[in-house]
Design a protein around this motif. Structure first.
Motif, PDB file in Angstrom:
ATOM      1  N   ALA A   7     -25.220 -41.184  61.551  1.00  0.00           N
ATOM      2  CA  ALA A   7     -26.477 -41.933  61.491  1.00  0.00           C
ATOM      3  C   ALA A   7     -27.232 -41.822  62.811  1.00  0.00           C
ATOM      4  O   ALA A   7     -28.461 -41.663  62.832  1.00  0.00           O
ATOM      5  CB  ALA A   7     -26.200 -43.403  61.173  1.00  0.00           C
TER       6      ALA A   7
ATOM      7  N   GLU B 207     -26.364 -43.265  55.983  1.00  0.00           N
ATOM      8  CA  GLU B 207     -25.106 -43.162  56.727  1.00  0.00           C
ATOM      9  C   GLU B 207     -24.733 -44.497  57.378  1.00  0.00           C
ATOM     10  O   GLU B 207     -23.552 -44.853  57.457  1.00  0.00           O
ATOM     11  CB  GLU B 207     -25.199 -42.066  57.784  1.00  0.00           C
ATOM     12  CG  GLU B 207     -25.246 -40.666  57.213  1.00  0.00           C
ATOM     13  CD  GLU B 207     -24.053 -40.334  56.340  1.00  0.00           C
ATOM     14  OE1 GLU B 207     -22.939 -40.792  56.655  1.00  0.00           O
ATOM     15  OE2 GLU B 207     -24.221 -39.620  55.336  1.00  0.00           O
ATOM     16  N   LEU B 208     -25.721 -45.243  57.856  1.00  0.00           N
ATOM     17  CA  LEU B 208     -25.439 -46.579  58.390  1.00  0.00           C
ATOM     18  C   LEU B 208     -24.876 -47.480  57.288  1.00  0.00           C
ATOM     19  O   LEU B 208     -23.939 -48.258  57.522  1.00  0.00           O
ATOM     20  CB  LEU B 208     -26.708 -47.202  58.969  1.00  0.00           C
ATOM     21  CG  LEU B 208     -27.057 -46.857  60.414  1.00  0.00           C
ATOM     22  CD1 LEU B 208     -28.410 -47.465  60.790  1.00  0.00           C
ATOM     23  CD2 LEU B 208     -25.973 -47.344  61.374  1.00  0.00           C
TER      24      LEU B 208
ATOM     25  N   MET C 149     -30.453 -41.400  57.922  1.00  0.00           N
ATOM     26  CA  MET C 149     -29.899 -42.306  58.932  1.00  0.00           C
ATOM     27  C   MET C 149     -29.475 -43.629  58.291  1.00  0.00           C
ATOM     28  O   MET C 149     -28.362 -44.121  58.519  1.00  0.00           O
ATOM     29  CB  MET C 149     -30.932 -42.567  60.026  1.00  0.00           C
ATOM     30  CG  MET C 149     -30.467 -43.548  61.102  1.00  0.00           C
ATOM     31  SD  MET C 149     -31.781 -44.049  62.237  1.00  0.00           S
ATOM     32  CE  MET C 149     -32.714 -45.173  61.174  1.00  0.00           C
ATOM     33  N   HIS C 150     -30.357 -44.215  57.459  1.00  0.00           N
ATOM     34  CA  HIS C 150     -30.041 -45.496  56.829  1.00  0.00           C
ATOM     35  C   HIS C 150     -28.903 -45.361  55.818  1.00  0.00           C
ATOM     36  O   HIS C 150     -28.065 -46.268  55.682  1.00  0.00           O
ATOM     37  CB  HIS C 150     -31.290 -46.068  56.159  1.00  0.00           C
ATOM     38  CG  HIS C 150     -32.312 -46.588  57.120  1.00  0.00           C
ATOM     39  ND1 HIS C 150     -32.043 -47.596  58.031  1.00  0.00           N
ATOM     40  CD2 HIS C 150     -33.612 -46.236  57.325  1.00  0.00           C
ATOM     41  CE1 HIS C 150     -33.121 -47.850  58.747  1.00  0.00           C
ATOM     42  NE2 HIS C 150     -34.087 -47.030  58.346  1.00  0.00           N
TER      43      HIS C 150
END
Length: 507
Positions: free
Chosen positions: A439, A454-455, A451-452
């Protein structure tokens, strides 16, 4: 006054860890009157006997999710990897201990000065930093782990729950609730309730445990022997427990309260040792380095660091080769904490010299710290090269893998980091750190939706379902979200919402 309150808080925390964790498995069989205090799965009718292996593992996973959110759960990868390497060496030497389901074992550390270790359902085994520091040899530490493996392999926890009677449930549930109230309110009344609520229930459980302890001793002894450790380490550790308890009292008796020790048990193990030929086991340097890391993590206050620095200097002054090397290693870690990377590198080199090149190249602690120093010293390219070389020797090391990815990121090689981390995410789907690092890389690449996502994956694996679902919502609103991303978001949202609903219902 403040000092008195501090010790009361510490005592309550010890009560929770010493009494509540071992008894938690009884509490979760209580009917739904207590379900609001626990998200653990209900067990159904325990009158039929012990838990099924699948339910036992599921309970263990749920408990571990809670433990991992505790601030005292130690996420130090070097300590974790060392404990798991020792633990898996023990398990692999006696494969039958995996039981009928073949579940793997997971070993972890908690920040706590008490001398204690415990087994959870499903093969999760915890070790307090206090025990790590008290063990004087690798064989002593391995004897504790093998004993806990014995508890799991003989399914003592499942048998304990299956054999509990209803007259034991209410006092034990009261004990759990009082400990939780005590931790939150920090009152003497709560502490008194905890100590007064044990009654016959705890005594009955201790009586049961004495039989289980003897069985775990026998199984643990065999595991220790098969793995090539010095079996005398079990006797030495028992004797150390007795002396520590006699001289230091409550703070050191935690292990004895959850693992009742008798002269009969010691004599039985001594007899087994005498019947075996002597086998010497050489401690690995990482045994000493891991204990140094545990000491620094156990008390991170300024006074704790000052005490540790004095201990490290004393180890260098009067210690033999390995303790002196550990002293230099501790000083290197302190210098790194102070961001003095040149001093840290110099001290680490002294630690390496004392053990020699071959041992240094085999030490996960030394290699990992060397990489950390290079990253902190703004030498990420060199750190990446060192990590990649080390990974060729230790391809399964999570500590080195994470450091390699981190070095690529700090070097600005975002494409290389992303490619490597995507492969790692496929190999190690349950590693939250991989998803968190990925992320971070996607963030640097301005890939907002990814990114979101993976977060969200990282939060989910760490037990934060609400935070994970929030990240999915942000991913859905990202300007660069694709049709493929939407399908992933929808699938994960359905899965996690169902999981959260199940937890809320206490199923």
């Amino acid at each position: 006054m403040r000092t008195s309150l501090f010790f009361k808080q510490q005592r309550l925390r010890r009560i929770f860890r010493i009494l509540v964790f071992p008894l938690l498995f009884t509490f979760i069989t209580q009917p739904l009157a207590y379900a609001q205090y626990s998200n653990l799965p209900t067990l159904g009718d325990t009158a039929r006997g012990e838990l099924s292996p699948l339910m036992e593992y599921k309970i263990g996973v749920e408990i571990m999710r809670r433990i991992q959110m505790d601030p005292d759960y130690i996420e130090d990868e070097v300590i974790s990897e060392y404990l798991n390497n020792i633990g898996h060496k023990l398990v692999n030497a006696t494969p039958d201990v995996r039981g009928e389901t073949g579940n793997d074992f997971h070993f972890f550390a908690l920040r706590d000065q008490t001398l204690n270790a415990f087994a959870l359902p499903g093969g999760f085994i915890g070790v307090h930093t206090g025990l790590l520091l008290a063990a004087q040899s690798e064989s002593e530490l391995a004897s504790v782990l093998s004993h806990e493996i014995g508890h799991v392999s003989q399914r003592h926890i499942a048998r304990m729950i299956g054999n509990q009677k209803q007259d034991m449930l209410i006092p034990i549930a009261a004990l759990v609730l009082a400990a939780i109230a005590g931790a939150a309110k920090q009152t003497d009344a709560a502490g008194a309730l905890v100590m007064g609520g044990q009654g016959l229930a705890v005594q009955k459980q201790l009586n049961f445990n004495r039989d289980a302890e003897r069985e775990a001793d026998r199984v643990g002894f065999l595991i220790l022997k098969n793995a090539g450790f010095d079996t005398n380490g079990m006797v030495l550790f028992f004797e150390r427990l007795q002396r520590a308890n006699r001289h230091y009292g409550e703070g050191f008796s935690a292990y004895l309260r959850t693992h009742p020790l008798t002269s009969e048990r010691i004599a039985d193990v001594e007899a087994r040792v005498r019947s075996e030929s002597y086998r010497q086991h050489a401690d690995s340097p990482d045994f000493y380095y891991v204990r140094i890391r545990a000491e620094l993590l156990q008390d991170e206050s300024a006074k704790g660091m000052e005490t540790a620095a004095a201990n490290f200097q004393e180890m260098i002054k009067i210690g033999s080769r390995l303790p002196a090397s550990a002293g230099y290693y501790g000083q290197a870690l302190l210098a790194l904490k102070q961001n003095d990377t040149m001093k840290a590198a110099s001290l680490l080199q002294e630690a390496k010299k004392l053990v020699g090149d071959k041992a240094a190249q085999a030490s996960l602690a030394l290699i990992s710290t060397s990489i950390d120093i290079k990253i902190a010293g703004r030498q990420p390219a060199e750190a990446a090269r060192e990590a990649l070389t080390a990974l060729s020797r230790f391809p399964a090391s999570r500590a080195l893998s994470h450091r390699y990815a981190g070095a690529l990121y700090h070097a600005g090689n975002y494409d290389g980091a992303a490619q490597y981390l995507r492969k790692q995410a496929q190999l190690y789907r349950s590693d939250p750190m991989v998803h968190g690092m990925l992320a971070k890389v996607y963030g640097a690449q301005e890939k907002i939706a990814l990114m979101h996502i993976e977060l969200a994956e990282s939060y989910s694996l760490s037990g934060g379902l609400s935070a994970a679902l929030e990240q999915l919502s942000l991913a859905r609103q990202a300007p660069d979200v694709t049709f493929y991303d939407h399908s992933i978001i929808d699938a994960k949202e359905r899965e996690w919402q169902a999981q959260r609903l199940e937890e809320m219902q206490g199923k």
